[in-house]
Write a protein that holds these residues in place. Structure first.
Motif, PDB file in Angstrom:
ATOM      1  N   GLU A 140       0.404  -1.058   0.035  1.00 46.47           N
ATOM      2  CA  GLU A 140       0.089   0.361  -0.137  1.00 46.47           C
ATOM      3  C   GLU A 140       0.742   1.543   0.493  1.00 46.47           C
ATOM      4  N   ASP A 189       4.624  -6.944  -0.644  1.00 50.74           N
ATOM      5  CA  ASP A 189       4.161  -7.778  -0.356  1.00 50.74           C
ATOM      6  C   ASP A 189       3.809  -9.307  -0.230  1.00 50.74           C
ATOM      7  N   GLY A 231       5.264  -5.544   7.845  1.00 54.62           N
ATOM      8  CA  GLY A 231       5.065  -6.930   6.963  1.00 54.62           C
ATOM      9  C   GLY A 231       5.560  -8.098   8.319  1.00 54.62           C
ATOM     10  N   ASP A 265       2.136 -10.665   5.804  1.00 55.78           N
ATOM     11  CA  ASP A 265       3.473 -10.093   7.070  1.00 55.78           C
ATOM     12  C   ASP A 265       4.227 -11.194   6.419  1.00 55.78           C
TER      13      ASP A 265
END
Ligand code: AMP
Ligand code: MG
Length: 403
Positions: free
Chosen positions: A186, A226, A249, A256
């Protein structure tokens, strides 16, 4: 989950002081001395006048006063930088400037304001004792004396003292190479176009700035998404760093991935999750001699965990005497009520009232509110078992950006 003090000592015991290198004095600002420095010569190197006036034998001025001048013969004029070959005998004086070596025979200087020149003679209108208005050889530093200790940070005063001691180059500890990687699908760099649901990458720049401020040779490697492939590519680029810092993360969400990817990349975990607030999900591991920190993505959590764990690691590698943020105590300006269970680091606003240093928690302690870090100079340390602190008691504080 482990306690803050345990986590901190695990970090400190993992880092070693890096090897020394020699730098020009002019480039040594902010660096850490690699070893004790002893004076190679006396500073000042000779006994000298600290006032413009007349070098005299103090006993010749006995009973001199405003209405009772003593007259002396002026044998010479001595500017700074020149040595007198003559000696000051009884009844004699040498006109001397500030900084000039005191001639033989003289043991004091009469300030020019206390004299009156008449031809080749001078009227002295004040009695001086031996040692008056002179600086003794070695009064700042004696030859062989310790100038500065290894581990000291070189600031402006240290620079001056090293110069006075005659050092053109200084042995300093090498700066640890530190790499910063931001993670998240993001986040968008400032300046790039931001789409719906995206936020600016503030951790990358903030952590890089903290690393530079702490004295690391820091580099920003950009954003890893990610996804395994993206993280792997970034981790590969960080191989040569002494310290690797990632943000985001490391929590327990589906995306994560940082802990798993670090493990795959050969990082051996030392701890994950510390009983602190903010910053609980912090990860620490090692890959050979490389120290790897996975900091939580929340902007204040990232900065606080950098301060609590990464900064001590950098400063340990720099061989600093007291690694970690500098601390102190302040008086609490209001009552504080908290949920116990974790060591808390409240962002605190300092306010000095006369000689008393007061501290109040910043109004908004949410870990996403980065503004709080700008307005707070310290963290207030609240032990895990404390649920209430009364106004007026003194509390431990840690300085966020130097004392
Ligand atoms: P994470 O630790 O990845 O779960 O992120 C926790 C929160 O921090 C989320 O709201 C993220 O959007 C935010 N965050 C993560 N990385 C950054 C970053 N580099 N800059 C600003 N916010 C971030
Ligand atoms: Mg994330």
């Amino acid at each position: 989950m482990i306690e803050y003090e345990v986590a901190r000592s695990l970090v400190l015991s993992s880092g070693k002081t890096l090897p020394p290198e020699s730098v020009l004095l002019a480039e040594a600002l902010g660096r850490t001395l690699a070893k004790d420095i002893k004076a190679r010569e006396n500073v000042p190197p000779f006994t000298k006048a600290t006032m413009d006036g007349y070098a005299v034998r103090a006993e010749d001025t006995r009973a001199a006063g405003r209405d009772n001048a003593v007259e002396l013969e002026v044998t010479e004029d001595l500017p700074a930088g020149r040595i007198s070959r003559k000696s000051v005998g009884p009844g004699q004086a040498v006109r001397i400037m500030t900084g000039a070596p005191l001639p033989k025979g003289a043991d004091a200087v009469v300030m020019v304001e206390d004299t009156e020149k008449s031809g080749g003679r001078v009227k002295v209108r004040r009695e001086v004792g031996p040692g008056a208005n002179i600086g003794q050889a070695g009064e700042d530093l004696k030859k062989g004396e310790l100038v500065l200790e290894g581990g000291a940070v070189i600031g402006p005063a240290e620079t001056g003292l090293l110069a006075a001691a005659g050092l053109a180059r200084v042995p300093v500890v090498s700066r640890p190479k530190l790499a910063v990687i931001a993670t998240g699908d993001e986040i968008v760099e400032p300046g790039d176009r931001k789409g719906p649901g995206q936020i600016r990458n503030s951790n990358g720049p903030a952590l890089l700035a903290m690393a530079l401020r702490t004295g690391a040779d820091a580099k920003y490697l950009g954003i890893a998404r990610d996804r395994s492939s993206s993280l792997r590519a970034k981790l590969a680029r960080a191989k040569g760093a002494d310290i690797l810092v990632l943000s985001g993360g490391v929590s327990v969400g589906d995306y994560d991935l940082v802990k798993d990817e670090l493990r795959t990349a050969g990082v051996r975990p030392v701890f994950w999750q510390v009983r602190i607030k903010p910053g609980k999900p912090v990860f620490f591991g090692r890959r050979g001699s490389q120290l790897v920190f996975g900091l939580p993505g929340n902007p204040t959590s990232a900065m606080v965990t950098f301060l609590l764990f990464v900064r001590p690691a950098v400063e340990r590698m720099l061989g600093r005497t007291n690694p970690g943020p500098s601390g102190g105590r302040a008086v609490l300006a209001e009552d504080v009520v908290l949920k116990p269970g974790r060591t808390q680091f409240l962002r605190g606003v300092l306010d000095a009232e006369g000689a008393v240093l007061n501290v109040a928690p910043y109004a908004d302690q949410k870990s996403g509110v980065l503004r709080s870090m700008v307005h707070s100079r310290v963290l207030i340390v609240v032990p895990a078992d404390v649920s209430r602190l009364e106004k007026g008691r003194d509390v431990e504080i840690l300085y966020i950006d130097g004392a």
